[in-house]
Design an enzyme around this catalytic site. Sequence first.
Site, PDB file in Angstrom:
ATOM      1  N   SER A 170      51.815  50.431  32.913  1.00 18.89           N
ATOM      2  CA  SER A 170      51.415  51.101  31.679  1.00 18.89           C
ATOM      3  C   SER A 170      51.425  52.629  31.843  1.00 18.89           C
ATOM      4  O   SER A 170      52.470  53.227  32.033  1.00 18.89           O
ATOM      5  CB  SER A 170      50.038  50.563  31.271  1.00 18.89           C
ATOM      6  N   HIS A 373      50.213  42.881  27.471  1.00 17.64           N
ATOM      7  CA  HIS A 373      50.226  44.131  28.234  1.00 17.64           C
ATOM      8  C   HIS A 373      49.728  43.978  29.676  1.00 17.64           C
ATOM      9  O   HIS A 373      50.167  44.730  30.557  1.00 17.64           O
ATOM     10  CB  HIS A 373      49.386  45.174  27.496  1.00 17.64           C
TER      11      HIS A 373
END
Length: 397
Positions: A170, A373
């Site tokens: 990320s 995610h």
Amino acid sequence: MSVKVLSVLVLLGSAIYILFSFPKVHPDCGLNVKQLIEKYGFPFENHTVTTEDGYILALHRIPYGRIKNNDHKREPVLIMPGTFATSADWVNMGENSLGFILADRGYDVWLANYRGSTWSRKHVKLNPEVNKEQFWDWSFHDIGIYDLPALLDYILHITKEEKLFYIGHSQGAVDFFALNSEKPEYNKKFRLMIGLAPVGYFSNAKSSFVHFIAAYQNEIQAIVDRYQLYEILPHSPLLATISQTFCNDNSPFQGICAFIFYLAVGHSNQLNKTLIPVIVSNTPAGSSFKHWRHAAQVYISDGKVPKYDYGEQENLKKYGQPYPPEYNLTQITAPVALYYGANDIFCAQEDIDKTASMMRNVVVNKRVPDFNHIDVVCGIDVVKVVFSDILKLMKQY
Ligand SMILES: *[C@@H]1O[C@H](CO)[C@@H](O)[C@H](O)[C@H]1NC(C)=O
Ligand SMILES: *[C@@H]1O[C@H](CO)[C@@H](O)[C@H](O)[C@H]1NC(C)=O
Ligand SMILES: *[C@@H]1O[C@H](CO)[C@@H](O)[C@H](O)[C@H]1NC(C)=O
């Protein structure tokens, strides 16, 4: 039976259930990074690195695997966690933890902790509790251009290597993009970059949190300034205790805990709910409002990755132009491999493809069905679907 009697019975039943069902606490709950690493039989080393702008960062090392093999050359791998995460998030999945898998495969594993997070709350001059406005004045830009080179140069110095592997989740990916576009001389120090749920271009993100910050930037900033709320979601022992009580396997509320995870990172069937209290033992670990505001600015930039927008006057002083300049991703020449989930609310396919199209040496761009995610770090099938690919790929570099 009337509805009233029925609801009283249901309430009573739930109360008795909660009172008498002992929380089934996972044995890894409450362990910190060092305790997790040592519990699973690995060596732990604790290093500190000071950045050019004075932040003192913790760098945690697993120098070798459970079977020590001295003849074997161990390539260093630097792993950078996403926002709110720390070194612990690479060793809290038991045998499925990427940190352990890499160490056992013969890599020299270095787990980073970015500025402000649990283990990196020190600075040569500033105190995070007292000099709040200055200490928390950073975004992924600063992690990229200060934290990363300090960590990287330290590791290369200690190991006497010229290059290392880099794995970023990320924010750990956008840090890398910022560094190598701003200081392209760093490209040659990366053997291979692996971006897990890599954030870069961001206009198509579906996170309501990011959307909310983008919509009310100035209003939120006013509240942040007024109440000195520059730091967001630091490590909280209270939250850790709450999650042990309410998210364990015997708790009737575990589904609600999972729902909160899905709200934050997107739905999936890959979350191992048993591990929620283990994850929350160390995470969230703190971030800055400026970081999120910068992310929100990228989100509303209409297909750009601009630097932080200080407003016209400040921009003129800082950048010599009224609008913030963009990062030049075509400066990125290091080999890059990208993996992301189809249910990721931060990484839309259009954005990932655009990021990939700008860089010069993208060797993998893989979309994983059903993953969100965080599943690319801790999903139930992550070893089979992502890590095994990564291990094969790393062998080629
Ligand atoms: C690493 O060392 C620092 C400085 O001595 C100490 O404050 C910190 O607790 C240590 N970290 C861990 C994970 O034990
Ligand atoms: C979830 O984690 C627990 C505890 O580590 C493990 O025993 C279990 O097998 C995992 N579940 C799945 C579906 O992988
Ligand atoms: C971006 O970098 C490329 C490659 O080095 C260069 O050719 C181009 O002029 C740069 N673009 C900008 C806007 O600076």
